[in-house]
Design an enzyme around this catalytic site. Structure first.
Site, mmCIF file in Angstrom:
data_model
loop_
_atom_site.group_PDB
_atom_site.id
_atom_site.type_symbol
_atom_site.label_atom_id
_atom_site.label_comp_id
_atom_site.label_asym_id
_atom_site.label_seq_id
_atom_site.Cartn_x
_atom_site.Cartn_y
_atom_site.Cartn_z
ATOM 1 N NE ARG A 10 1.760 2.152 13.183
ATOM 2 C CZ ARG A 10 0.907 2.928 13.830
ATOM 3 N NH1 ARG A 10 1.355 3.838 14.671
ATOM 4 N NH2 ARG A 10 -0.388 2.799 13.648
ATOM 5 C CB THR A 68 -11.218 4.653 12.125
ATOM 6 O OG1 THR A 68 -9.962 4.879 11.496
ATOM 7 C CG2 THR A 68 -11.857 3.415 11.545
ATOM 8 C CG ASP A 76 -12.082 17.901 -6.470
ATOM 9 O OD1 ASP A 76 -13.029 18.675 -6.764
ATOM 10 O OD2 ASP A 76 -10.912 18.292 -6.349
ATOM 11 C CE LYS A 126 -2.441 1.791 3.666
ATOM 12 N NZ LYS A 126 -2.333 3.265 3.704
ATOM 13 C CG ASP A 182 -4.861 4.681 1.469
ATOM 14 O OD1 ASP A 182 -5.990 5.167 1.239
ATOM 15 O OD2 ASP A 182 -4.397 4.533 2.615
ATOM 16 C CG LEU A 183 -3.188 8.492 -3.888
ATOM 17 C CD1 LEU A 183 -2.845 9.012 -5.281
ATOM 18 C CD2 LEU A 183 -2.137 8.954 -2.883
ATOM 19 C CE LYS A 184 -7.912 7.002 3.749
ATOM 20 N NZ LYS A 184 -6.473 6.660 3.768
#
Ligand code: C5P
Length: 232
Positions: A211, A119, A64, A32, A59-61
């Site tokens: 992590r 979240t 627009d 990712k 994962d650039l979300k």
């Protein structure tokens, strides 16, 4: 694509990311790439990791107006990534435009998944700032259904929501779930977590693990432990 482990490569530079991936001799984990790395290095880091043979979740979300998202998605699709994402809050019209933009001339496209509610947004912020006066889990499920109705392939969600999303949107609607920790590991800043084995039991399709792998003394062993618990 079946169940898989995606490593969140939350590193500040391409150099660190490639050095990290160098440790996986002969293995090609699904990777990712998030905003930090993409904004630091640009599309070249995507091309470099792809050229090494990894699958990529970019994962650039995006969020627009539909036309802008459509054109941006067309650019990302040409990078040959495997999964892209956007905010379901952008509406069905934006999600449908995104799918159009992603679809290549030969009809293929990366998978497209939606973020429902971050979240980091709690019930209080939902009500007082976003002015949405419904319980969070109802909002998450309604946004997942909107994504499904727009033709998307799945959502990013907590493994704690995976069963409910599948019940509402179908078994083949993908649940891509961060918030995964080993039973004997540090939780860090994640509050509601599941182990890879628990995520498998509740039907997550992909776990996103950062992590517990990237900060492990032996990242390759930690990755293999995830595979053993989640995939095998
Ligand atoms: O290091 P850790 O395993 O917590 O990393 C999880 C990854 O998943 C990070 O890249 C984080 O930004 C992402 N993520 C998350 N929770 C969400 C959405 C994305 O942890 N709800």
């Amino acid at each position: 694509m079946g169940r898989d482990v995606i490593i969140a490569c939350d590193f500040p530079s391409g150099e660190q990311t490639l050095a990290f991936l160098d440790q996986f001799q002969g293995k090609k984990p699904f990777v990712k790439i998030g905003m930090e790395l993409f904004y630091a290095e640009g599309p070249d880091i995507v091309r470099a990791i792809k050229a090494r043979g990894h699958q990529i979740f970019l994962d650039l979300k995006l969020h627009d107006i539909p036309n802008t998202v459509k054109k941006a998605m067309a650019v990302l699709s040409r990078l040959d990534v495997d999964i892209c994402n956007l905010h379901a809050a952008g509406t069905g019209e934006m999600m449908r435009a995104a799918l159009e933009g992603l679809t290549r001339p030969d009809g293929t496209r990366p998978l497209l998944i939606a973020v429902t509610q971050l979240t980091s947004t709690n019930q209080e912020a939902l009500e007082n700032e976003l002015l949405i006066d419904r319980p969070m889990d109802e909002v998450v499920m309604a946004y997942a259904e909107n994504a499904k109705a727009a033709g998307l392939d799945g959502v990013v969600c907590s493994p704690l929501e995976a069963e409910k999303v599948h019940a509402r949107c179908g078994a083949d609607f993908l649940t891509v779930t961060p918030g995964v920790r080993f039973a004997d590991g540090d939780k860090g800043d994640q509050k509601r977590v599941m182990t890879p084995a628990q995520a498998k039991a509740v039907g997550s399709d992909y776990i996103v693990v950062g992590r517990p792998i990237t900060a492990a003394a032996d990242p390759v062993a930690a990755y293999e432990r995830c595979l053993e618990e989640f995939v095998v």
